[in-house]
Design a protein around this motif. Structure first.
Motif, PDB file in Angstrom:
ATOM      1  N   GLN A 116      34.630  31.557  36.927  1.00 52.75           N
ATOM      2  CA  GLN A 116      34.219  31.166  38.204  1.00 52.75           C
ATOM      3  C   GLN A 116      35.468  30.980  39.194  1.00 52.75           C
ATOM      4  N   SER A 117      36.455  31.319  38.900  1.00 57.30           N
ATOM      5  CA  SER A 117      37.757  31.061  39.668  1.00 57.30           C
ATOM      6  C   SER A 117      37.675  32.072  40.811  1.00 57.30           C
ATOM      7  N   PRO A 118      38.365  31.588  42.145  1.00 56.44           N
ATOM      8  CA  PRO A 118      38.497  32.659  43.025  1.00 56.44           C
ATOM      9  C   PRO A 118      39.699  33.566  42.803  1.00 56.44           C
ATOM     10  N   PHE A 151      33.620  42.763  43.717  1.00 60.38           N
ATOM     11  CA  PHE A 151      34.494  42.199  44.776  1.00 60.38           C
ATOM     12  C   PHE A 151      34.548  43.403  45.655  1.00 60.38           C
ATOM     13  N   SER A 154      36.757  42.894  48.769  1.00 61.98           N
ATOM     14  CA  SER A 154      38.217  42.411  48.537  1.00 61.98           C
ATOM     15  C   SER A 154      39.447  43.349  48.885  1.00 61.98           C
TER      16      SER A 154
END
Length: 187
Positions: A116-118, A151, A154
């Motif tokens: 779940q890390s950014p 993403f 992104s």
């Protein structure tokens, strides 16, 4: 006589280059020794300071010194945000040094440990680059698709789309590559 003169000049230049490389190697060894000595006293340093040291070395183009600091953060264990950044830093260093398999392993560890890390998108992008470097085009396309799906907004999404097109060309999937590059132009 002219050939002899040219050979002497070439020998002198080669010796100068070897001497310059030897001096640079000695300086790096000295720097590594200093870094190691600093980190032997690192128990008083917090992870954030060690991480900043590593990032500074990486920015300066000194991956070996950066790796020492990153490894110290990782050695301490835990699941701190600094550890997340350290793993990504290690993977980037491995990628830049040509350790593609190591970079892939580090990214897989990261994705398992911090799903779940950014920083997941960065781990995926490093995986994509390593797979491309290893010419694993079908695996790289899967990673690019995952990055694009997870993403889409992104800054790395555009790079992933272009990389996917390159991988499709490497895999001789020209129709898919043409569509990908058309999508890339609209991106």
């Amino acid at each position: 006589k002219e050939c002899l003169f040219v050979e002497r000049i070439q020998d002198a230049l080669r010796i100068q280059m070897e001497d310059a490389q030897a001096r640079q190697d000695l300086m790096q060894q000295g720097s590594l020794k200093k870094q190691t000595a600093v980190l032997e006293k690192a128990d008083g340093y917090n992870d954030a300071l060690l991480l900043r040291m590593a990032q500074t070395y990486a920015t300066l183009g000194r991956p070996r010194e950066a790796a020492i600091s990153y490894q110290e953060v990782l050695r301490r264990g835990g699941n701190s945000p600094e550890r997340e950044h350290a793993l990504i830093g290690v993977a980037r260093g491995q990628l830049s040094q040509g350790g593609y398999a190591d970079a892939l392993t580090t990214c897989e560890t990261f994705l398992r440990t911090f799903p779940q890390s950014p920083l997941v998108e960065q781990a995926l992008h490093i995986q994509l680059q390593a797979m491309m470097a290893e010419r694993r085009s079908s695996d790289a396309v899967k990673i690019a698709n995952r990055l694009l799906a997870d993403f889409p907004k992104s800054p790395l999404a555009e790079r992933a789309l272009f990389s996917r097109g390159c991988c499709e060309v490497m895999g001789e999937q020209f129709g898919a590559a043409l569509q990908t590059f058309e999508d890339f132009e609209k991106f």
